[in-house]
Each structure stands twice: as C-alpha cells, then as structure tokens.
Design an enzyme around this catalytic site. Structure first.
Site, PDB file in Angstrom:
ATOM      1  N   HIS A 125       0.811  -1.223   0.000  1.00 53.42           N
ATOM      2  CA  HIS A 125       0.000   0.000   0.000  1.00 53.42           C
ATOM      3  C   HIS A 125       0.845   1.274   0.000  1.00 53.42           C
ATOM      4  O   HIS A 125       0.288   2.368  -0.163  1.00 53.42           O
ATOM      5  CB  HIS A 125      -0.925   0.040   1.218  1.00 53.42           C
ATOM      6  N   ASP A 162      -3.551 -10.473  -2.446  1.00 52.93           N
ATOM      7  CA  ASP A 162      -4.098  -9.895  -1.219  1.00 52.93           C
ATOM      8  C   ASP A 162      -5.532  -9.418  -1.485  1.00 52.93           C
ATOM      9  O   ASP A 162      -5.855  -9.000  -2.604  1.00 52.93           O
ATOM     10  CB  ASP A 162      -3.231  -8.709  -0.795  1.00 52.93           C
ATOM     11  N   HIS A 164      -6.924  -6.780  -0.529  1.00 51.96           N
ATOM     12  CA  HIS A 164      -6.936  -5.343  -0.776  1.00 51.96           C
ATOM     13  C   HIS A 164      -6.090  -5.018  -2.007  1.00 51.96           C
ATOM     14  O   HIS A 164      -5.038  -5.631  -2.226  1.00 51.96           O
ATOM     15  CB  HIS A 164      -6.388  -4.577   0.435  1.00 51.96           C
ATOM     16  N   ASP A 246      -5.469 -12.441   3.403  1.00 55.19           N
ATOM     17  CA  ASP A 246      -6.689 -11.897   3.989  1.00 55.19           C
ATOM     18  C   ASP A 246      -7.915 -12.085   3.099  1.00 55.19           C
ATOM     19  O   ASP A 246      -9.007 -11.620   3.429  1.00 55.19           O
ATOM     20  CB  ASP A 246      -6.529 -10.416   4.350  1.00 55.19           C
TER      21      ASP A 246
END
Length: 313
Positions: A125, A162, A164, A246
C-alpha cells in the site's frame, strides 16, 4: 535446489497499538506454523538491512527522509489512522527491503529455486510519498526494480492476491513498462482503487476486482480467463508474488471466501507460469492476513508449494 525463507527478529520490534490487526502476533503465528514443518528443502536466511539506494528505485528521497524523521525514539506514533511506527519500525522496514533484494539475488544467481520473505510491516500500500495501509516502503516494487536495474532483466511480473488492492505497487510501477502488475482484490474495499480501467502508462497494470462473498470458484475463473493468459503473453523472466492471505473466509477485514486450498491452487498456477517462462524463479513476500489461525495455515500451505517446486522442480 532449495527454497529460501527470509525473516529477521527485528520484525517483531515493529509494535502497533493494542487491538491493531497488523500486530507482532501475526509473525509469531507464522513462525509456529513453520516450526512444525519438515524443513527439508528450506534454507533459512536472516534478512539484511536494505539500503537507501534500493528504496530510491521507487521512492523519492523526500519519502525516505520523512519516514526517518517520523520514527520515534520510544513509544509509537500514528502516520495516519491505520499506519503506525514504534522505535523498532524503521529497522523492520529496512529489513523488509533487504529481504526482497536478497531473495531476488539468491533466485536469479541460482543459489535457490524460489524464496519467501516472512516480514512485516507489509509493503504493497505504500505509494511514492505516502505511507499507508500499514505499509512504509513498497517492498515488492523495490524487488522488481532491483531485478530490472541490477540484474538486467527485461520483464518482471508481480501478482498480488491480497484481498486489498495493491495501490502502492500500482503507483510505484505505473510508468514501468518492463513490469507487469496484476492485482485481484475485493471491491468495494479499502483503499478504493483498483478499477479495471486503471491500466498504467503502457497497459502494464491489470486490475481484477472481485465481488464480496465470492470464493475459490471465482478465483479460478479469473485466473484461468485473465491472469494466466496475461502472464503467458508477457513471458516473465521472474515472478514476484504479493502474498496476502486476507482473502481467507475467516479474515476479519474483508469478505472473500477463499481457503487454504485456494491459496495452494493459485501458488501452483503461478509456479507453473514460472516453470514455463523463467526456470521456476519465484520470489514471494508476506502482505496481509489478520486471522491468526487462517494466516498461519495459509502461509504454511503457500510455502509448502514453493518447497515442493524448489525440491522437485
């Protein structure tokens, strides 16, 4: 050949506030799971410190200076609502950079077949001048640029599964036509980026939004229809993986319904691509995953595939 496992105790000194999902216990859970494994074919490596020169391949000096200036001498500070630094965070972040550049060196030099970096804080990120989403430096993007600029590769692929979107990796490699970045991720979800029309300056970004509550069947469909054909067209000379776990059905921060078998399948498919195009050369790094049991089991399953491929080809 073997699989390298890169980690360092400094990553346990990156301490987040009580109740924070990206916590020391994540790495402790992974260590416990890995300690129970058969270590045949696994080479443990203590991650060295990365360098500013490594980081400067994707971040400007102003970002490095800001991170160093923010690092506290004691206690912890918040860079934003999600992203914190304690007195041990700076060293941990530099170890994360060093883990990835060293893993790339080991794989491309033929010392090991593939590698996994069990490090924290994560990295996907972190944008050019913005630490966010628990991340300080863009570790996988740094690894890609290291492979391109130091080892002289012409094509490096990064696959991020992931839950996200890897907005940081996208931002850092937006103009880098030698790198293909593919991200599958739940949408809508933090950080809000990752629409299919975000494609980079040379079509080198491929985003695949997935609807909430979708599971392994949807994963397989998008990989078979989109991800794997794109990778085979690109013909990477190295495959990098942002391995966030996740998307697991038990994860508290998202709503996809994957399980360990899905992560095994995805890892096998990416290793197949690497076998076809780049002699099986894969470097993977830990990103998210916040249910401790699911994280530990999924990481172990992912690493077991890498070890099997490293041992038997």
């Amino acid at each position: 050949m073997t699989t390298a496992l890169l980690t360092h105790p400094d990553c346990l000194n990156h301490v987040t506030p009580p109740g924070h999902p990206e916590r020391v216990d994540r790495l402790m859970a992974i260590y416990s799971a890995l300690d129970a494994m058969d270590h045949t074919g696994l080479q443990r490596v203590e991650a060295p410190m990365g360098t500013d020169a490594d980081i400067l391949r994707v971040h400007p000096q102003a970002h490095i200076d800001a991170i160093k200036a923010a690092a506290p001498n004691s206690g912890s500070i918040a860079l934003d609502a999600d992203t914190h630094m304690s007195e041990g965070s700076l060293n941990a972040a530099y170890r994360g950079v060093g883990a990835m550049t060293t893993a790339v060196d080991m794989v491309l030099n033929g010392d090991v077949q593939n590698a996994f970096a069990a490090m924290r804080p994560p990295g996907h990120h972190a944008e050019k001048q913005t630490p966010m989403g628990f991340c300080l430096f863009g570790n996988v993007a740094i690894a890609a640029k290291h492979a391109l600029d130091v080892h002289g590769l012409e094509r490096v692929a990064i696959v991020d599964f992931d839950v996200h979107h890897g907005n940081g990796t996208q931002d850092l490699l937006w103009d880098e036509g030698r790198a293909l970045f593919i991200s599958s991720h739940q949408m809508p979800l933090y950080p809000g980026s990752g629409a299919a029309d975000e494609t980079g300056t040379s079509g080198n970004i491929l985003n695949i939004p997935l609807p909430p509550n979708s599971g392994g069947a949807e994963l397989r469909k998008v990989y078979e229809r989109i991800v794997l054909p794109a990778l085979n067209d690109f013909k990477p000379q190295l495959v990098l993986i942002s391995a966030g776990f996740d998307a697991h059905r038990n994860d508290p921060l998202a709503n996809l319904n994957w399980d360990e078998a899905d992560f095994v399948w995805a890892t096998e498919q990416l290793c197949d691509v690497a076998d076809t195009h780049c002699e099986g050369r894969v470097v993977s790094t830990l990103e998210g995953g916040y249910d401790l049991d699911a994280l530990a089991a999924s990481t172990r399953a992912h690493l077991e595939v890498l070890i099997e491929r490293g041992t038997h080809g």
